[in-house]
Design an enzyme around this catalytic site. Structure first.
Site, PDB file in Angstrom:
ATOM      1  CG  ASP A 156      58.591  31.022  80.036  1.00 48.18           C
ATOM      2  OD1 ASP A 156      58.538  31.868  80.942  1.00 48.18           O
ATOM      3  OD2 ASP A 156      59.288  31.170  79.011  1.00 48.18           O
ATOM      4  CD  GLU A 213      48.436  10.150  79.462  1.00 47.12           C
ATOM      5  OE1 GLU A 213      49.541  10.056  80.045  1.00 47.12           O
ATOM      6  OE2 GLU A 213      48.312  10.238  78.224  1.00 47.12           O
TER       7      GLU A 213
HETATM    8  C1  NOJ Z   1      58.846  34.715  81.085  1.00 44.99           C
HETATM    9  C2  NOJ Z   1      59.743  34.453  82.245  1.00 44.99           C
HETATM   10  O1  NOJ Z   1      59.042  34.701  83.433  1.00 44.99           O
HETATM   11  C3  NOJ Z   1      60.943  35.345  82.067  1.00 44.99           C
HETATM   12  O2  NOJ Z   1      61.770  35.336  83.200  1.00 44.99           O
HETATM   13  C4  NOJ Z   1      61.689  34.904  80.841  1.00 44.99           C
HETATM   14  O3  NOJ Z   1      62.749  35.792  80.590  1.00 44.99           O
HETATM   15  C5  NOJ Z   1      60.772  34.880  79.614  1.00 44.99           C
HETATM   16  N1  NOJ Z   1      59.496  34.292  79.880  1.00 44.99           N
HETATM   17  C6  NOJ Z   1      61.405  34.109  78.479  1.00 44.99           C
HETATM   18  O4  NOJ Z   1      61.431  32.748  78.784  1.00 44.99           O
END
Ligand code: NOJ
Ligand code: CA
Length: 559
Positions: free
Chosen positions: A218, A270
């Protein structure tokens, strides 16, 4: 669907230990709280997923990407993580996670989990410790704290706004503020801190040891930050710097972020086979290959198709560019039309191009009340069906979002009182947010929550959801679910080397390409029928009319 469908499509799962399994995988995204509810409390859970593994197997996907399932107060749909090495007790246990992983693996399906390294939640043990510790303490050093400014130090360190709206700084009551690029419940980590780095390596190992095959990272472009000493630049200055993004922007896509991923790659390697990772990196296309490189995460999302309208020229340019970028990175590319953050593509494609054919404009349509009179539902679905056949014929990984295989549209009319997305609350009346693509799936045409579970779903399902139920579509050979199943099975059989050759049809509304082995995909983006090229049609997104491909349709042919 017509008799042109190729039905004898026995799905062969990918070889288990193939280290390249991900390169052309079809990956199904599960947003766990809205997929299936095993205990009837209205919230989707791991028991629900376990019970639906046969569904995923019959669908024919190669992998599941599981959105966050960690303990969370759900300030941002689980992207506010309290503990990176546990399962949210509201949706399951670590033991159930292991059962789920085994069940998926037994069905020949890999498991990719979401990892959220840019920020924790404000309930994470480290953040609680930071709040309880004084200014300048090591505990605060794991996050990004700054003194307030202004005559009495009560103003935020800068005028930066968070992505979800409102200030990006939250006061903690002792003159300091912490940075949160997303919701206030999501404090940003300080990735210069060695403890933060070490802890995420422990987390990667924790899940990889449990058999997880890969990670979706993310906000992968956000971890490395370099804030100047006072004064910080203004929000407007930062926006100007956005256009440059040459690796030196204060917040995004800094070159140093790759040092982090070099370390991650060493850990992922790993394992046998090496664990995969795919970056959610909103960066300029030219900077994507570094995230996708084999020395880095290994693959990166491109959101180009997701931001495009249903348009032959746009699709062609995007496909060409991304195949080239992927080749430059030594990786394979990714394709995605929908995920948990955007208006579902059946809806986008049913809106007039500039009123909403892409993600930004479709948010505008939602903001204006999701006017049904503007939406052509049938056209949107017809195009979504055409688009998915095109996507599944491309080299690279195809990411599918739960419910798109049912032809679901966006739910535009969720009452304000039922909404959950922080963007809605922080930008009241401006951003409608992402709840409309997160409504629990319809499994049956009747019953409480349409087979999602035994209780009322955590987001209300509209009446038209019943028409899309899995139960009804399974028995119907012309349904969108049947189209996905047949196309995924065929893709497994036809998929070869990652090559694509364009075939010029002489018609600007048509995209025709050939894959190795004589597999052709032809899409008619126009509305009038076109003649089909030579070959046997093995599947089509709409019935053929006298050997012609109708408008807004795709067919696959074999030589
Ligand atoms: C991207 C994620 O897909 C989204 O749903 C989220 O709100 C933001 N990153 C923050 O983590
Ligand atoms: Ca539940």
């Amino acid at each position: 669907m017509s008799e042109t469908l190729f039905v004898n499509a026995e799905a062969e799962p990918l070889a288990e230990q193939d280290p390249n399994w991900w390169r052309q995988a079809a990956v199904y995204q599960i947003y766990p709280r809205s997929f299936a509810d095993g205990n009837g409390d209205g919230i989707g859970d791991l028991a629900g997923i376990i019970s639906r593994v046969p569904y995923l197997e019959a669908l024919g996907v190669d992998a599941v990407w599981l959105s966050p399932f960690y303990p969370s107060a759900l300030a941002d749909g689980g992207y506010d993580v309290d503990d990176y090495r546990d399962v949210d007790p509201k949706i399951g246990t670590l033991e159930q996670f292991d059962v789920m992983t085994r069940a998926l693996h037994d069905a020949g399906i890999k498991l990719i989990v979401d990892i959220v390294p840019n920020h924790s939640s404000n309930r994470h043990v480290w953040f609680r410790e930071a709040l309880a510790s004084p200014k300048g303490s090591p505990a605060r050093g794991r996050y990004i704290f700054r003194d307030g400014v202004g005559p009495d130090g009560t103003e935020p360190p800068s005028d930066w706004t968070s992505i979800f709206g409102g200030s990006a700084w939250e006061p903690v009551g002792d003159g300091q503020f912490y940075l949160h690029l997303f919701a206030p419940e999501q404090p940003d980590f300080n990735w210069d801190n060695p403890e933060v780095r070490e802890d995420f390596l422990t987390t990667l190992r924790f899940w990889a040891d449990r058999g997880v095959d890969g990670f979706r990272v993310d906000v992968a472009h956000g971890l490395a930050k370099k804030l100047t000493d006072d004064p910080l630049p203004t929000h407007a200055d930062l926006e100007l710097a956005e256009a440059v993004r040459d690796g030196a922007h204060m917040l995004w896509d800094r070159d140093e972020v790759h040092d982090i991923y070099t370390q991650w790659r060493a850990v992922l390697n790993e394992y046998d086979p090496p664990r995969t990772a795919v970056a959610e990196a909103w960066v300029h296309a030219s900077r994507r290959p570094r995230y996708a490189s084999p020395d880095g995460l290994g693959q990166a999302f491109n959101f180009d198709l997701l931001q495009a309208g249903f348009d032959a020229a746009e699709f062609r340019r995007i496909i060409g560019d991304n195949l080239e970028l992927a080749a430059r990175s030594g990786s394979s590319t990714t394709w995605v039309f929908s995920n948990h953050d955007v208006v579902r593509h059946a809806t986008r494609y049913g809106l007039p191009r500039h009123a909403g054919g892409d993600t930004t404009a479709s948010q505008e349509w939602l903001r204006q009340g999701g006017n049904e009179a503007v939406l052509d539902r049938a056209l949107g679905l017809r195009r979504a069906r055409a688009a998915i056949l095109l996507m599944l014929a491309l080299p690279g990984s195809a990411y599918l979002y739960q419910g798109e295989e049912l032809g679901l549209h966006e739910v535009a009319d969720i009452p304000d009182s039922a909404r959950q997305d922080p963007t809605f609350f922080r930008n009241a009346g401006v951003e409608i947010g992402r709840d409309g693509c997160r409504v629990p799936l319809p499994w049956t045409a009747s019953g409480p929550s349409l087979g999602f579970g035994d209780g009322a779903p955590h987001l209300p399902q509209p009446a038209w959801y019943a028409d899309h139920a899995v139960e009804a579509q399974t028995a119907d050979g012309t349904s969108t679910l049947s189209l996905y199943r047949e196309a995924l099975a065929l893709r497994r059989r036809l998929q070869g080397d990652e090559e694509l050759a364009w075939i010029d049809s002489g018609d600007p509304r048509v995209l025709h390409f050939r894959r190795p082995g004589g597999w052709h995909s032809v899409t008619n983006f126009g509305s009038a029928p076109i003649p089909l090229p030579a070959g046997s049609v093995v599947i089509s997104s709409a019935p053929l009319t006298e050997q012609q491909l109708p408008g807004n349709a795709t067919a696959w042919l074999v030589e």
